[in-house]
Structures are given as structure tokens and as C-alpha cells.
Design an enzyme around this catalytic site. Structure first.
Site, PDB file in Angstrom:
ATOM      1  N   ASN A   9       0.867  -1.182   0.000  1.00  0.00           N
ATOM      2  CA  ASN A   9       0.000   0.000   0.000  1.00  0.00           C
ATOM      3  C   ASN A   9       0.901   1.228   0.000  1.00  0.00           C
ATOM      4  O   ASN A   9       1.480   1.577   1.030  1.00  0.00           O
ATOM      5  CB  ASN A   9      -0.896  -0.034   1.255  1.00  0.00           C
ATOM      6  CG  ASN A   9      -1.699   1.242   1.421  1.00  0.00           C
ATOM      7  OD1 ASN A   9      -1.814   2.043   0.493  1.00  0.00           O
ATOM      8  ND2 ASN A   9      -2.269   1.439   2.611  1.00  0.00           N
ATOM      9  N   GLU A  96      -7.193   4.475   7.845  1.00  0.00           N
ATOM     10  CA  GLU A  96      -7.058   5.914   7.541  1.00  0.00           C
ATOM     11  C   GLU A  96      -8.312   6.435   6.851  1.00  0.00           C
ATOM     12  O   GLU A  96      -8.724   7.580   7.055  1.00  0.00           O
ATOM     13  CB  GLU A  96      -5.789   6.141   6.689  1.00  0.00           C
ATOM     14  CG  GLU A  96      -4.534   5.965   7.528  1.00  0.00           C
ATOM     15  CD  GLU A  96      -3.299   5.502   6.765  1.00  0.00           C
ATOM     16  OE1 GLU A  96      -3.267   5.600   5.525  1.00  0.00           O
ATOM     17  OE2 GLU A  96      -2.361   5.025   7.427  1.00  0.00           O
ATOM     18  N   GLU A 166      -5.484  -5.163  10.565  1.00  0.00           N
ATOM     19  CA  GLU A 166      -4.509  -4.096  10.759  1.00  0.00           C
ATOM     20  C   GLU A 166      -4.805  -3.357  12.059  1.00  0.00           C
ATOM     21  O   GLU A 166      -5.627  -2.424  12.081  1.00  0.00           O
ATOM     22  CB  GLU A 166      -4.578  -3.097   9.596  1.00  0.00           C
ATOM     23  CG  GLU A 166      -4.255  -3.702   8.245  1.00  0.00           C
ATOM     24  CD  GLU A 166      -3.673  -2.660   7.308  1.00  0.00           C
ATOM     25  OE1 GLU A 166      -2.556  -2.864   6.853  1.00  0.00           O
ATOM     26  OE2 GLU A 166      -4.325  -1.641   7.053  1.00  0.00           O
TER      27      GLU A 166
HETATM   28  C1  PEP Z   1      -0.935   0.134   5.888  1.00  0.00           C
HETATM   29  O1  PEP Z   1      -0.974   1.304   5.561  1.00  0.00           O
HETATM   30  O2  PEP Z   1      -1.823  -0.640   5.510  1.00  0.00           O
HETATM   31  C2  PEP Z   1       0.171  -0.314   6.719  1.00  0.00           C
HETATM   32  C3  PEP Z   1       0.120  -1.508   7.227  1.00  0.00           C
HETATM   33  O3  PEP Z   1       1.208   0.580   6.922  1.00  0.00           O
HETATM   34  P1  PEP Z   1       2.621   0.276   7.638  1.00  0.00           P
HETATM   35  O4  PEP Z   1       3.133  -1.027   7.074  1.00  0.00           O
HETATM   36  O5  PEP Z   1       3.460   1.430   7.280  1.00  0.00           O
HETATM   37  O6  PEP Z   1       2.342   0.160   9.088  1.00  0.00           O
END
Ligand code: PEP
Length: 252
Positions: A9, A96, A166
Site C-alpha cells: 500500500n 485511515e 490491521e
Molecule cells: C498500511 O498502511 O496498511 C500499513 C500496514 O502501513 P505500515 O506497514 O506502514 O504500518
């Protein structure tokens, strides 16, 4: 057997020149094959990235999609446009989007439905905040996010999704969930899907939140972790490739 999947991503990062550098690094490493790999650049770069990936073993995805298919929705990008640009994947309900842009479970479900109707493979993001985890509410929150989608889409459509767990406290913070914490939540999510009647054994559940080349091997070795959704580390070809290799090693 679920094929491992690693998705980058890129968030709101990049420029045409930067993308070229990143892509040439990824293509040199040739990370796809035994596992599925995808990258999700910002909308304006989908065409550029799609062109660069033609014939490669990395597929294309988007970070967001409209719930509407065409018409007077200024600033929106429809599922059929993403399909037209060669996207296979789309991330839906990233934390987000939920926290900064007010996406509710209802909006997330509508976007998932629209994406599936256009033939895209949606990656549904779920996860709890630090305060929710500290209050012992992580399972309640994640369970409700999953349940609302199954209720809105039905069990057959829900089985088509990839789910990304997440934890909000791990995204972009460098604070990765421990393999045990992540495995426990992945098992919980699969159990919730199963209990709702979804063919959960075939649903890929990715972990996302500060995944790095160092943390990936142990995370991906967990029985219910089917790969990763990678933010920051996906902007560095060597780090993303190393993470993909970690997934491929487990899949070997
Ligand atoms: C994301 O934006 O889905 C993510 C997991 O970011 P990061 O790996 O930077 O924590």
C-alpha cells in the site's frame, strides 16, 4: 491450501520518477510466482504502474474505490474505472479512510459490493485502536466490523474477500503486533467468519501494521496469517522484496 499474498500500500506517496525507480527495483527482484504479490499506487499513477507491470508477476490494485459506478460524484473513482485500468485488487475500509474520511461500516460494505460487482478482488481492512485493545475490546470491535460486512454482503460474497487485520496502533508506528497477538486475532476472525456460515478455510487473512523484513518471517509462519498488507516498507524495493521472499519461503 491458501496461497500467500503480499500487498504493498503505497498510500499518498510517489511521483512518476520515484515510481519508476521503485518499480525497476521490484521487477529486478522478480518477487511473484510461488506467492501472489500486488502493489497499490495512488490513483493518478495506476496507468503508469500497470504499464510497467505488464507481463510481470506483480498485479495492480487501488487504495480506495467509490460505491457508485458512474455519474455526478465529483472526485470519485468507480470500480469499473479501476477494472478498466487493469486493477485486480482494491483496498477497502483502511483505518485511515475510516478515521480521516469518515467511512462507516455501511460505506465500507457498499464499496465492497460495488467492487465485487465490477470483478475486483477487495481487501477488507479491520482493526482496533490502542484504547480499544487496552480496554479488552479488540475482539468486540473487529468482530463487529467483520459481522457487519457478512450481514450486508451475504456469505457467498464474503467468501470472495481478502481480509486484512490491521491493528490501528501498529500502522505506521514501527510497533508491530507480536506473532502470537496477530495469530490469535486471525484465528478469531476466521472463527467469526465460519460461525456466520462463510467458507472461511479459503479466505486469506493478511496481517498489516509495521511489517518489516525482520518481522515478516515469524508473522507469516503463523497458521492463520496468509501474508501481509505492507505500507512503509513497500516503498523500498529491497525491503518489500525481502518481505515477499519471507512469504515465499513459508509457502515452499
Ligand atoms: C498500511 O498502511 O496498511 C500499513 C500496514 O502501513 P505500515 O506497514 O506502514 O504500518
Amino acid at each position: 491450501m491458501r496461497k500467500k499474498l503480499v500487498v504493498g500500500n503505497w498510500k499518498m506517496n510517489g511521483s512518476r520518477a520515484q515510481n519508476e525507480g521503485l518499480l525497476s527495483g521490484l521487477l529486478e527482484e522478480d518477487v511473484g510466482g510461488r506467492i501472489d504479490v500486488a502493489v497499490c499506487p495512488p490513483f493518478p499513477y495506476l496507468e503508469q504502474v500497470g504499464r510497467a507491470l505488464a507481463g510481470a508477476r506483480i498485479s495492480l490494485g487501488a487504495q480506495n474505490v467509490s460505491a457508485f459506478d458512474a455519474g455526478a460524484y465529483t472526485g470519485e473513482v468507480s470500480p469499473s474505472m479501476l477494472a478498466d485500468l487493469g486493477c485486480d485488487w482494491v483496498i477497502v475500509g483502511h483505518s485511515e479512510r475510516r478515521s480521516l474520511f469518515g467511512e462507516t461500516d455501511e460505506v465500507v460494505a457498499a464499496k465492497l459490493r460495488a467492487a465485487l460487482a465490477a470483478g475486483l478482488k477487495p481487501i477488507l481492512c479491520v482493526g482496533e485502536t490502542l484504547a480499544q485493545r487496552e480496554c479488552g475490546e479488540a475482539e468486540v470491535v473487529v468482530g463487529a466490523q467483520v459481522a457487519s460486512v457478512v450481514e450486508a454482503l451475504g456469505v457467498a460474497a464474503a467468501a470472495e474477500l481478502v481480509v486484512a487485520y490491521e491493528p490501528v496502533w501498529a500502522i505506521g508506528t514501527g510497533r508491530v503486533a507480536s506473532p502470537d497477538q496477530a495469530q490469535a486475532m486471525h484465528r478469531f476472525i476466521r472463527g467469526r467468519l465460519e460461525a456466520a456460515g462463510v467458507a472461511a478455510a479459503g479466505v486469506r487473512i493478511l496481517y498489516g501494521g509495521s511489517v518489516s523484513a525482520e518481522s515478516a518471517p515469524t508473522l507469516f509462519a503463523q497458521p492463520d496469517i496468509d501474508g501481509g498488507l505492507v505500507g512503509g516498507a513497500s516503498l523500498v524495493a529491497a525491503a518489500f522484496s525481502e518481505i515477499c521472499r519471507a512469504a515465499a519461503l513459508v509457502a515452499a
